[in-house]
Write a protein that holds these residues in place. Structure first.
Motif, mmCIF file in Angstrom:
data_model
loop_
_atom_site.group_PDB
_atom_site.id
_atom_site.type_symbol
_atom_site.label_atom_id
_atom_site.label_comp_id
_atom_site.label_asym_id
_atom_site.label_seq_id
_atom_site.Cartn_x
_atom_site.Cartn_y
_atom_site.Cartn_z
ATOM 1 N N GLY A 89 0.819 -1.202 0.000
ATOM 2 C CA GLY A 89 0.000 0.000 0.000
ATOM 3 C C GLY A 89 0.854 1.254 0.000
ATOM 4 N N GLU A 90 1.947 1.226 0.748
ATOM 5 C CA GLU A 90 2.874 2.355 0.767
ATOM 6 C C GLU A 90 3.555 2.527 -0.581
ATOM 7 N N VAL A 91 3.903 1.409 -1.220
ATOM 8 C CA VAL A 91 4.523 1.466 -2.548
ATOM 9 C C VAL A 91 3.581 2.128 -3.535
ATOM 10 N N PHE A 92 2.324 1.672 -3.541
ATOM 11 C CA PHE A 92 1.358 2.231 -4.485
ATOM 12 C C PHE A 92 1.166 3.725 -4.245
ATOM 13 N N ALA A 93 0.957 4.117 -2.991
ATOM 14 C CA ALA A 93 0.708 5.524 -2.673
ATOM 15 C C ALA A 93 1.907 6.387 -3.057
ATOM 16 N N HIS A 94 3.103 5.902 -2.759
ATOM 17 C CA HIS A 94 4.306 6.671 -3.114
ATOM 18 C C HIS A 94 4.396 6.871 -4.612
ATOM 19 N N ASP A 95 4.198 5.770 -5.373
ATOM 20 C CA ASP A 95 4.391 5.836 -6.813
ATOM 21 C C ASP A 95 3.401 6.794 -7.470
ATOM 22 N N ILE A 96 2.152 6.740 -7.062
ATOM 23 C CA ILE A 96 1.166 7.575 -7.735
ATOM 24 C C ILE A 96 1.343 9.040 -7.357
ATOM 25 N N ARG A 97 1.691 9.306 -6.108
ATOM 26 C CA ARG A 97 1.921 10.699 -5.705
ATOM 27 C C ARG A 97 3.189 11.247 -6.343
ATOM 28 N N ALA A 98 4.182 10.373 -6.558
ATOM 29 C CA ALA A 98 5.429 10.818 -7.190
ATOM 30 C C ALA A 98 5.199 11.287 -8.615
ATOM 31 N N ASN A 99 4.094 10.857 -9.218
ATOM 32 C CA ASN A 99 3.725 11.322 -10.555
ATOM 33 C C ASN A 99 2.927 12.621 -10.518
ATOM 34 N N GLY A 100 2.782 13.212 -9.333
ATOM 35 C CA GLY A 100 2.048 14.465 -9.208
ATOM 36 C C GLY A 100 0.545 14.288 -9.200
ATOM 37 N N ILE A 101 0.084 13.087 -8.896
ATOM 38 C CA ILE A 101 -1.348 12.779 -8.914
ATOM 39 C C ILE A 101 -1.914 12.876 -7.501
ATOM 40 N N ALA A 102 -3.017 13.590 -7.348
ATOM 41 C CA ALA A 102 -3.655 13.716 -6.038
ATOM 42 C C ALA A 102 -4.229 12.368 -5.625
ATOM 43 N N PHE A 103 -3.828 11.876 -4.468
ATOM 44 C CA PHE A 103 -4.309 10.589 -3.957
ATOM 45 C C PHE A 103 -4.422 10.685 -2.447
ATOM 46 N N ASN A 104 -5.641 10.699 -1.951
ATOM 47 C CA ASN A 104 -5.834 10.832 -0.503
ATOM 48 C C ASN A 104 -6.870 9.860 0.057
ATOM 49 N N THR A 105 -7.142 8.764 -0.665
ATOM 50 C CA THR A 105 -8.061 7.755 -0.147
ATOM 51 C C THR A 105 -7.478 7.151 1.133
ATOM 52 N N PRO A 106 -8.236 7.148 2.249
ATOM 53 C CA PRO A 106 -7.710 6.586 3.494
ATOM 54 C C PRO A 106 -7.343 5.110 3.334
ATOM 55 N N THR A 107 -6.226 4.696 3.951
ATOM 56 C CA THR A 107 -5.842 3.288 3.907
ATOM 57 C C THR A 107 -6.821 2.465 4.736
ATOM 58 N N ARG A 108 -6.904 1.176 4.424
ATOM 59 C CA ARG A 108 -7.812 0.266 5.103
ATOM 60 C C ARG A 108 -7.016 -0.617 6.052
ATOM 61 N N ALA A 109 -7.414 -0.651 7.307
ATOM 62 C CA ALA A 109 -6.711 -1.456 8.305
ATOM 63 C C ALA A 109 -7.116 -2.924 8.201
ATOM 64 N N GLY A 110 -6.210 -3.822 8.619
ATOM 65 C CA GLY A 110 -6.525 -5.240 8.674
ATOM 66 C C GLY A 110 -6.478 -5.930 7.334
ATOM 67 N N GLU A 111 -7.028 -7.137 7.308
ATOM 68 C CA GLU A 111 -7.063 -7.935 6.090
ATOM 69 C C GLU A 111 -8.235 -7.510 5.209
ATOM 70 N N PRO A 112 -8.138 -7.739 3.896
ATOM 71 C CA PRO A 112 -7.026 -8.343 3.163
ATOM 72 C C PRO A 112 -5.935 -7.333 2.860
ATOM 73 N N THR A 113 -4.846 -7.816 2.331
ATOM 74 C CA THR A 113 -3.714 -6.968 2.009
ATOM 75 C C THR A 113 -3.965 -6.201 0.713
ATOM 76 N N THR A 114 -3.052 -5.317 0.386
ATOM 77 C CA THR A 114 -3.137 -4.541 -0.860
ATOM 78 C C THR A 114 -3.122 -5.473 -2.072
ATOM 79 N N ALA A 115 -3.881 -5.103 -3.073
ATOM 80 C CA ALA A 115 -4.007 -5.922 -4.283
ATOM 81 C C ALA A 115 -2.679 -6.051 -5.009
#
Length: 331
Positions: A89-115
């Motif tokens: 989840g951290e990888v995905f959020a970093h990558d998309i924000r690094a492209n200058g794209i607004a991304f602020n969807t709250p992360t989801r706690a617990g299972e299941p893991t990131t797709a």
């Protein structure tokens, strides 16, 4: 209607792609239909991952790839998608924000893991995709940033995300927000397997006048209309949407806009390495041209240029500077 501050906001699966080379023998030994896309559970993903060769982790997801391409072409973009509170989840959020794209969807706690999507690429550049949707299929309507949606010229929705109930409800709510704000709604059919399960829903969206721009490849369009006649399928759907864009692989692409038909050949390329993301990047180029106010023919060329770039290397995100490639092609 207030003036838009973003060009596009996309809603889609938030996925990290794991891409590895494989030969036909490996595909056969794993019992995988070559070139297919299938959904798998977490345990199956773990087993397949243990059998795969060395892989590259690259943030993916169809709609996310599209906004990454649009951002590379200078568009102002936002993305809404669900990740878990974990490393991927951290990888995905970093990558998309690094492209200058607004991304602020709250992360989801617990299972299941990131797709994640385990992608096996054979020497002929075909990709066999094995997707564990994980947290991405639990995007609730409550996680939508309605102000972000209303601020964009285009709301872009990913057909892959129509399967699970929660994001389906969220996307219907997003359409209402975009419509109320006077924005355009774009939809990508994503895959024939999505259409086979949700044909009635997709046709209802189209018949109800809720889709302004529809993206499909040739096979998806034929499946949607349930015909083998390409021209008849185009005529059927083009009569119901202001803009229909259909990609046809090596045969290029067409767009029917307000009843007028346009076409573009595929861009020449020295070698096709990996076809992952070709349709996503075509949509990126086409919509980037639209928000720039370009002609339909120029939009098609931009789509073809972006698609050609992404199939020249592994991964579904652009590596070359798309804006420079477009300038070299169109001036």
């Amino acid at each position: 209607m207030t003036e838009a501050t973003l060009d596009i906001v996309a809603i889609g699966n938030a996925i990290v792609d794991v891409i590895a080379q494989a030969d036909d023998a490996f595909i056969e030994s794993e019992g995988l239909p070559k070139g297919s896309m299938r959904l798998i559970d977490e345990s199956t993903a773990a087993i397949l991952y243990s059998h795969m060769g060395p892989g590259r982790e690259i943030s993916g997801g169809s709609a996310a790839n599209t906004v990454a391409g649009m951002a590379a072409l200078g568009a102002k973009c936002g993305f809404i998608g669900q990740v878990a509170d974990d490393q991927l989840g951290e990888v995905f959020a970093h990558d998309i924000r690094a492209n200058g794209i607004a991304f602020n969807t709250p992360t989801r706690a617990g299972e299941p893991t990131t797709a994640r999507c385990l992608i096996l690429v054979t020497p002929d550049a075909q990709r066999t995709m094995n997707t564990f949707l994980g947290a991405s299929q639990y995007l609730p309507a409550s996680a939508l940033d309605r102000d972000l949606i209303a601020s964009a010229k285009i709301l872009y929705l990913e057909g892959y995300l129509w399967d699970p109930e929660e994001p389906r409800v969220a996307m219907r709510a997003a359409i209402e927000v975009a419509r109320a704000a006077g924005r355009a709604v774009a939809f990508t059919l994503s895959d024939a397997f999505c259409i086979s399960r949700h044909r009635a829903d997709f046709r209802a969206l189209i018949d109800g006048g809720l889709i302004d721009i529809l993206f499909a490849n040739e096979g998806e369009l034929l499946s949607l209309v349930e015909t083998d006649d390409f021209d008849a399928a185009v005529a059927t759907i083009a009569a119901k949407v202001p803009c229909l864009v259909v990609t046809r692989g090596a045969a290029g692409a067409i767009a029917v806009v307000d009843g007028a038909s346009h076409s573009v050949p595929a861009e020449p390329i020295a070698q096709i390495v990996d076809t992952t993301g070709a349709g996503d990047l075509f949509a990126a180029g086409f919509m980037a041209g639209q928000v720039q106010g370009r002609s339909v023919d120029d939009c098609l060329v931009m789509g073809a240029v972006a698609a050609a770039e992404v199939i020249s290397h592994y991964g579904a995100r652009p590596e070359a500077k798309l804006d420079q490639l477009v300038r070299a092609r169109l001036g």
